[in-house]
Enzyme design. Structure first.
Site, mmCIF file in Angstrom:
data_model
loop_
_atom_site.group_PDB
_atom_site.id
_atom_site.type_symbol
_atom_site.label_atom_id
_atom_site.label_comp_id
_atom_site.label_asym_id
_atom_site.label_seq_id
_atom_site.Cartn_x
_atom_site.Cartn_y
_atom_site.Cartn_z
ATOM 1 C CG HIS A 157 -1.674 -1.269 1.405
ATOM 2 N ND1 HIS A 157 -2.788 -1.627 0.680
ATOM 3 C CD2 HIS A 157 -1.407 -2.317 2.232
ATOM 4 C CE1 HIS A 157 -3.200 -2.833 1.066
ATOM 5 N NE2 HIS A 157 -2.372 -3.283 1.992
ATOM 6 C CB SER A 276 12.903 20.397 -16.908
ATOM 7 O OG SER A 276 12.147 21.563 -17.158
ATOM 8 C CE LYS A 282 11.445 18.579 -12.601
ATOM 9 N NZ LYS A 282 10.710 17.745 -11.674
ATOM 10 C CD GLU A 289 7.913 10.165 -15.703
ATOM 11 O OE1 GLU A 289 8.071 10.551 -14.541
ATOM 12 O OE2 GLU A 289 7.927 10.945 -16.677
#
Ligand code: ARG
Length: 492
Positions: A157, A276, A282, A289
């Site tokens: 969880h 980025s 970043k 992804e």
């Protein structure tokens, strides 16, 4: 590709049904580029068999086979127009040979022909996808070997649940990917069956040799019922289902790595990260992804395929022309995503210090303390109650003595005695330690080093066996191809 303009020059159609506003819509010629080589192989095997059976004269067979070589050299782009690759190749052969070239299409239909082409091509795509899964398994095994002793938090969880090791975690994915490989190789056996000789669906009056065309094309067998042979596409469904299942496995792995990278547990290599365009500081896990997103494509393709197949009556319906693209698209994407995931795993750096620190977060050794009390004879439910009573006040970052005191107080409240009445203080302290907790969980399949060593052995043995099975299938394809080339040479 949805439609394109096929030319008007179809020798096969002789102007009948060759025009009309839906001409481009009807044609699969551009998409059929994927089965161009397959179609040529299927034509060659069929013509060789026709000659062997005396259905087509050797000399005519030789001319057709020579024309096919020429068509191959000219390439897909040079094909005359046509409703599909089968018609276009036949037209191209007739252009070169004259009307005798039309004998190529004796004792067959585009229905058994296209089914054979799809199977012939898809088997290689499935082997490529299976090979990519093997590369991923190797990457997982390699990283696991490095991290048998690297303790990390295990989550349920999304909350710290119990300590485990990086090796145990990685091998959990190896086990899943291993089943993905098995599903692909299993699908291969049902893909690699020959529909040739089924003709439209009702067989042929010609004395064809179905086993011979199957053998020349490296198919493992012949589909027994000719109506099934030309219409069956369940091999696409099971292949795509295996691909989509694997894409879902990949998406879980990618998601974990994105989360772990975010927490500083793992450092992804720059090669598998992005930046980025506006925020200079970043480093984003874009590559993973995208791996995660591929499940959307594969599941969408599976839904598209099954929806296309659903409710189709026997035997052939043109809907089938739009079925196989789903499997081909997913095979390409999933294989690429798998290779990318393998690279990301192989080049990632696990942050041992951060992981060790996080391993005790959220009183992750609580279960181990309850297990310890239960091993001393206390009912597990009572032990669970005592530890749950203590849990809100235990911080493993503190001195272990204070955790023991908290547990003692909780036990007094629940059973009227401290935990030290049941187990030694040392035993409690070691149960509280994430590293020792891992070592205690040495049941088969567990995270303790000896149990993980067994899992590593098993993973390596199975990977070797699967690699050998894959290589044997590739060899069989190459052998069949050589055999076909040699047979063709006898005529040209
Ligand atoms: N291009 C067609 C396909 O992919 C070939 C079969 C055409 N057969 C027919 N009966 N119209 O399915």
């Amino acid at each position: 590709m949805t439609s394109e303009e096929p030319g008007d020059s179809s020798v096969v159609r002789r102007d009948r049904f060759s025009g009309g506003p839906a001409r481009g819509f009807l044609s699969s010629l551009a998409a059929d580029e994927r089965i161009f080589a397959a179609d040529l192989a299927v034509d060659r095997a069929h013509v060789v068999m026709l000659a062997e059976r005396g259905i087509v004269e050797d000399e005519v067979a030789g001319e057709i086979l020579a024309a096919l070589d020429d068509v191959e050299a000219a390439g897909h782009a040079a094909l005359p127009g046509g409703e599909d690759i089968h018609e276009a190749v036949e037209s191209a052969v007739i252009e070169r040979v004259g009307t005798e070239g039309g004998k190529m299409h004796t004792a067959r239909s585009r229905n058994d022909e296209v089914a054979a082409c799809i199977r012939y091509r898809l088997r290689e795509d499935v082997l490529d996808a299976a090979e990519a899964t093997l590369a991923l398994r190797e990457a997982l095994i390699g990283a696991a070997e490095e991290h048998v002793g690297t303790v990390m938090p295990g989550y349920t969880h999304l909350q710290p649940a119990q300590p485990t090791t990086v090796a145990h975690y990685l091998l959990s994915y190896e086990a899943a990917v291993r089943r993905d490989t098995a599903r692909l190789l299993d699908a291969y056996g049902r893909i690699n069956q020959s529909p040739l000789g089924a003709a439209a669906f009702a067989g042929t009056p010609f004395d064809v040799n179905r086993e011979r065309t199957a053998e020349l094309l490296g198919f493992d067998g012949v589909l027994g019922n000719s109506m099934d042979a030309s219409s069956a596409r369940d091999f696409l469904a099971e292949t795509l289902s295996a691909l989509a299942t694997h894409a879902v496995t990949l998406s879980g792995l990618a998601e974990d790595l994105v989360l772990f990278a975010n927490r500083g547990h793992v450092e992804l290599s720059d090669d598998y990260s992005s930046t980025s365009s506006i925020m200079p500081q970043k480093k984003n896990p874009d590559t993973l992804e995208l791996v995660r997103a591929c499940a959307g494509d594969a599941v969408g393709d599976l839904a598209g395929l099954l929806t296309t197949l659903k409710g189709l009556p026997r035997a052939y319906n043109r809907d089938l022309q739009r079925a196989h693209r789903h499997a081909f698209d997913a095979a390409d994407l999933v294989a690429e995503a798998t290779e990318v995931a393998a690279g990301a795993v192989a080049t990632a750096t696990w942050n041992e210090e951060a992981l060790a620190e996080a391993a005790g977060e959220g009183f992750s050794t609580a279960t181990g303390v309850a297990d310890l009390l239960a091993m001393a004879g206390m009912p597990f439910r009572t032990a669970h109650e005592i530890v749950a009573e203590a849990a809100p006040d235990v911080d493993l970052g503190d001195d272990p003595a204070s955790a023991v005191a908290t547990l003692d107080a909780a036990a007094e409240r629940v059973v009227g005695e401290p935990v030290s009445a049941f187990v030694t203080r040392d035993a409690v302290e070691s149960a509280l330690d994430p590293g020792e907790s891992v070592e205690s969980r040495d049941s088969a399949g567990g995270p303790a080093a000896p149990a993980v060593a067994d899992q590593l052995d098993d993973a390596e043995t199975t990977a070797d066996a699967d690699a050998a099975a894959l290589a044997a299938r590739r060899d069989a394809i190459v052998e069949a191809d050589d055999r076909l080339t040699a047979e063709v040479q006898r005529y040209v």
